[in-house]
Design a protein around this motif. Sequence first.
Motif, short mmCIF file in Angstrom:
data_model
loop_
_atom_site.label_atom_id
_atom_site.label_comp_id
_atom_site.label_asym_id
_atom_site.label_seq_id
_atom_site.Cartn_x
_atom_site.Cartn_y
_atom_site.Cartn_z
N LEU A 24 -25.28 -8.36 -20.61
CA LEU A 24 -23.85 -8.54 -20.81
C LEU A 24 -23.18 -9.14 -19.58
N HIS A 25 -24.00 -9.69 -18.67
CA HIS A 25 -23.52 -10.23 -17.40
C HIS A 25 -22.78 -9.16 -16.61
N GLY A 26 -23.32 -7.94 -16.67
CA GLY A 26 -22.70 -6.83 -15.98
C GLY A 26 -23.60 -6.20 -14.95
N SER A 27 -23.05 -5.30 -14.18
CA SER A 27 -23.81 -4.56 -13.18
C SER A 27 -23.15 -3.21 -12.95
N LEU A 28 -23.78 -2.39 -12.11
CA LEU A 28 -23.25 -1.07 -11.78
C LEU A 28 -23.15 -0.98 -10.27
N LEU A 29 -21.95 -0.72 -9.77
CA LEU A 29 -21.70 -0.62 -8.34
C LEU A 29 -20.99 0.70 -8.04
N VAL A 30 -21.03 1.09 -6.78
CA VAL A 30 -20.33 2.30 -6.34
C VAL A 30 -19.47 1.94 -5.15
N SER A 31 -18.23 2.44 -5.13
CA SER A 31 -17.34 2.13 -4.01
C SER A 31 -16.64 3.40 -3.52
N ILE A 32 -16.27 3.36 -2.26
CA ILE A 32 -15.44 4.39 -1.63
C ILE A 32 -14.03 3.81 -1.55
N ARG A 33 -13.05 4.54 -2.09
CA ARG A 33 -11.69 4.01 -2.13
C ARG A 33 -10.76 4.93 -1.36
N GLU A 34 -10.09 4.37 -0.37
CA GLU A 34 -9.18 5.11 0.49
C GLU A 34 -7.74 4.79 0.11
N TYR A 35 -6.92 5.82 0.00
CA TYR A 35 -5.55 5.67 -0.51
C TYR A 35 -4.52 6.17 0.49
N ASP A 36 -3.34 5.64 0.33
CA ASP A 36 -2.14 6.20 0.93
C ASP A 36 -1.24 6.57 -0.25
N GLY A 37 -1.26 7.85 -0.65
CA GLY A 37 -0.60 8.23 -1.89
C GLY A 37 -1.35 7.62 -3.06
N THR A 38 -0.69 6.76 -3.81
CA THR A 38 -1.37 6.08 -4.92
C THR A 38 -1.63 4.61 -4.61
N THR A 39 -1.40 4.21 -3.38
CA THR A 39 -1.65 2.82 -2.98
C THR A 39 -3.04 2.71 -2.36
N LEU A 40 -3.83 1.82 -2.87
CA LEU A 40 -5.18 1.61 -2.36
C LEU A 40 -5.09 0.86 -1.04
N ARG A 41 -5.57 1.51 0.04
CA ARG A 41 -5.55 0.87 1.36
C ARG A 41 -6.81 0.04 1.59
N ARG A 42 -7.95 0.57 1.13
CA ARG A 42 -9.20 -0.12 1.42
C ARG A 42 -10.26 0.36 0.44
N ALA A 43 -11.13 -0.56 0.03
CA ALA A 43 -12.26 -0.22 -0.83
C ALA A 43 -13.52 -0.82 -0.23
N GLN A 44 -14.56 0.01 -0.14
CA GLN A 44 -15.84 -0.46 0.38
C GLN A 44 -16.93 -0.12 -0.63
N GLN A 45 -17.78 -1.10 -0.88
CA GLN A 45 -18.86 -0.88 -1.83
C GLN A 45 -20.18 -0.65 -1.11
#
Length: 790
Positions: free
Chosen positions: A53-74
């Motif tokens: 399906l031209h898909g994949s599975l990844l995992v990321s760490i997501r850092e927030y300030d309240g509900t605002t995403l500050r940074r995402a690292q996979q």
Amino acid sequence: MLDRRNCLSLLAAAGVGAKIALEPTVSRAQPLDAGVAVASGQAAELSRALRELHGSLLVSIREYDGTTLRRAQQFDGDLLTDGPRQWQLKWDTRRVPDGHGWEVTLTCTLEKGAAEQTAISVDFPFESWETANYVMIPGIIYNGNRYRVIGNGYNPDYTADMYYNPQTPLTISNNPRLAVDAAAPSRIELATFSTAAPAMSFFSPKFKKGWIVLTEQGTRLGNSGLSIEESAGRESCEFSISAPVVRRQVAGFGDFRTSDDRASDWAPGDALSIRFQVFTFDADGIPEVLQRFMDVRKSLTGPTVPRNLLPMSKLAELGTNICRGNFTETKAGRYYLPENSRHFQLGWVSGMINTYPMLALNDPTERGRVSDELDFICSRMKGQSGFFYGFINEDGEIRSEKAHPDFPAVQAMVRKNGDVLFWLIKHVMLLKAQGHGDTVKESWELAAGGLAEAFTHAWRKHGEFGQYIVPETGDIAVYNSTAGAIAPAGLALAAEYFHRPDWLAVAEEAAEFYYERDIKSRGFTSGACADISQDADSETAFGLLESFMALYQYTGKKRWLNRAKVQAALCSSWTLAYDPLFPAGSDIARLEGRMAGAVWASSQNKHAAPGVCTSSADHLFKLYRATGDKKYAELISDIQHAHAEAVNMPGHITTDYLIGSSMERIQPSDAEGKDAVGDFIRTRNSWTETNGVLMALELPGIYVRPGEGILIPFDHVEAEHVSEGRQAAVVRLTNNTAYSARVSVLAETARQAARPLGYTAFLDWPQVEVPAGGSATVRITRKGKVARQA
């Protein structure tokens, strides 16, 4: 599953969950099979299946300030180092027994350092994406909800261009959705508790494949999140499971509010496990995806274990007593109140439906009252065209439904008219089956026949029934939607009763139209309720199933049975597949409620309800008999048992009304506010009481096929075989509730089960008395004879 007590306390501490903040898709690292720990075996197979399906599975760490995403690292592999922080992944992957799915338990550990406001996200990015893909999240998102939107709140007014305009596109309320506008951001953010099952799915017409992911309601951090985000150019799309959930906005009843979700703080050694299942499979269309969903909807959360609380006979006794006490006389006429006011609504919320179980009592007083109500309806609410008005106040004033100041003609819901035709014919059928055919009045038959003719005329003129009609002229005021879902069933019954094959032909044409346009093309049905727009809803889904089973009964054509299987799968997507965990201290948590089987209302009204509005859903039981597939019996059993969880009983208080009353609101989500999760609204609804009595009436307490090893209890009793031979079965019924039970018994052979069940078959079912806290042993023959054993 999570430990119930621990999770409840966590949910409460977290304010019942976090939320998904959907940001522009982060840059992608290597997919699932890049890591050393998962480079072979089942994980590699899963990765290959996703690549189809031209898909994949990844995992990321997501850092927030309240509900605002500050940074995402996979993660690139199984280790992620970020300054002093070091994160480690551990995978446990196995095949699901059906052969088309994989179960993954992913554990993420912060081995070094500390992290604030951080969530773990399991991401499924898909390339070669198309907006033509069908996207479904059960109970809330159908076909991506990618439709024209009006209003910003509950039950918005229709715009002028929607009236008398067959070209008006399907129009919904302000719900979570993927964007229609190619220039607008396109994303959906939900909590798992906002769905009928924590799941996401899509169908790709280009690849002829379907994809489903299931997860649990939450983790040790509380509720998880489900998000879908399309890229700016719509050439890719990412589905994500987040722990915990961090939403920017929380969806209400046709609007949104700012979220106060918060990601979690992590200390060294903290770990989190997310369990999910992924299914990829070949599919020719949306119907295959719906059916696969029904097959796997409990695969991860496991079989439901409903409680036996309230025998059907006690439910029927209490419900009919309440209805008996609500018979009233106003300036408009004499009728049973369908709600808490003295005004009258036809169909939908039980007007002229709550009369049916009162008629089934076979009591002269109630039969006379039902007759009075039918007289009132047929004399005061019938328009010149044959269609009926939907609402009359206690002073006798007809009120328009979905009125618009530019169009003064009085309108009525098509759905209500479908209910009138279906139930009016059922009333006269029941009277004749009871031996009271001489009480059937010509005026009732003329009204039923005139309504069938009005539907036929509308179909021949417009090629659809529309959503709102003008009863005086028969014109369609608002087109589109599946509001007439139950009309083919009414036409089929009327065709049989009046010997009008032309009406049956229209019923088949209309049902086929709905199946092709709404099920095969859109993947949902919509627009049945008076308080929504043309939003996807459960009521049309069950109504169309009623029509398919009626057509199967009166034509014998297998295609209607096949369509019913697909429709039942759609119905299952509206029905809670598991027992949600509710906040400690909430009404449902204090009662230890098991709500699997509660039916979600609509994509606008984000709550579940105790039962199908307004029906016993016996068509599901009829489908089980016709197919032998136990999943349909399990679904109807879930629905019936969830209904009892909402009934007001001593020691089990759910309303501020009489014992036996019930109300329509079972709220697993925070659509009405964080404090509303798990609480009952202290009122009553006639329709929930009516559908409970209808379930007690039209569903057997136990279903037995002597000599074939089949024994299914629907009532709140335990049933077990003591012995079984070719001609008879000896069955022990145990009643662990506080109320004595009269358990109806339907016994038959496989050959008998192959013949459709008549609408008044319940009149012939024998009943077995089982004392409260006691048991009864009975001998049941293949001919349906029941004898109590010593």
